[in-house]
Scaffold this active site. Structure first.
Site, short mmCIF file in Angstrom:
data_model
loop_
_atom_site.label_atom_id
_atom_site.label_comp_id
_atom_site.label_asym_id
_atom_site.label_seq_id
_atom_site.Cartn_x
_atom_site.Cartn_y
_atom_site.Cartn_z
N ALA A 59 0.83 -1.20 0.00
CA ALA A 59 0.00 0.00 0.00
C ALA A 59 0.87 1.25 0.00
O ALA A 59 2.04 1.22 0.42
CB ALA A 59 -0.93 0.01 1.22
N ASP A 60 0.28 2.34 -0.45
CA ASP A 60 0.95 3.63 -0.40
C ASP A 60 -0.10 4.70 -0.13
O ASP A 60 -1.18 4.69 -0.73
CB ASP A 60 1.67 3.93 -1.71
N THR A 61 0.21 5.61 0.78
CA THR A 61 -0.74 6.64 1.19
C THR A 61 -0.18 8.02 0.87
O THR A 61 0.99 8.31 1.15
CB THR A 61 -1.04 6.54 2.70
#
Length: 212
Positions: free
Chosen positions: A77-79
């Site tokens: 994931a990447d935010t």
């Protein structure tokens, strides 16, 4: 009882907690791919977040680590934090106290978006078949309160801003009056409502991820 086995391609303890609270058997594998602390400018932040998540996941797949034979799923994931009031400028993770102060000062008292992109890999044909990849992204809207200078300084001195997009995360800010529209786990770093629709149910008793 067998639980779905997941490799989490992330060093985030908050993402690990969300998956384990949901009842999954999770092993952490820090991805060889290092995304830049600050995201590139783009007209589509969701696509960028998904692309960075996929690069992390693919770097784990390419590692050849024996742990890959254990798992049925890979999740990365990447935010990113998006500032609609500043022509959709994006914030990644601050690397210094001064940078964290600048980021938080730009966010306090103003509505912004938090986008988390996810790459989900699975092998429906078994461990000797290729990984199949799906990417997804979810957006939540957040308004942080306007803080007294002393409260902001105390937070900055604590170092809790490290490793967090925009310099903050919901799980450590119970004393802040935060307004949120959307899935809180998207802001925490892994959009569980969306992800659970694409994962098999955990056989262990699950608990709903909470803001705590």
């Amino acid at each position: 009882m067998n639980r779905p086995r997941i490799i989490l391609a992330s060093r985030s303890p908050r993402r690990l907690a969300l998956l384990t609270q949901a009842g999954y058997d999770v092993q952490v594998f820090e991805p060889p791919f290092e995304d830049p602390p600050q995201p590139e400018h783009t007209d589509n932040p969701a696509e960028l977040a998904m692309a960075l998540a996929l690069k992390k996941a693919l770097s784990v797949e390419a590692s050849g680590n024996p742990l890959l034979q254990w798992a049925g799923f890979i999740i990365a994931a990447d935010t990113v934090v998006v500032l609609p009031f500043a022509a959709n400028a994006m914030l990644g993770q601050p690397t210094t106290r001064a940078e964290a102060q600048r980021m938080l000062s730009s966010l306090l008292g103003r509505r912004h978006q938090v986008i988390t992109g996810v790459a989900l890999g699975r092998r429906p044909g078994g461990i000797n078949t290729p990984w199949q990849w799906t990417t997804l992204a979810d957006t939540a809207e957040v308004t942080l309160p306007t803080l007294p200078h002393t409260q902001l300084a105390t937070y900055l001195d604590s170092g809790r801003w490290r490793g967090k997009a925009g310099g903050y995360n919901l799980v450590e800010l119970d004393d802040w009056d935060i307004k949120l529209h959307g899935d809180p786990t998207t802001v925490i770093g892994l959009p569980m409502r969306m992800l659970l629709e694409r994962l098999p149910p955990a056989t262990a008793q699950s608990t709903r991820p909470r803001k705590n």
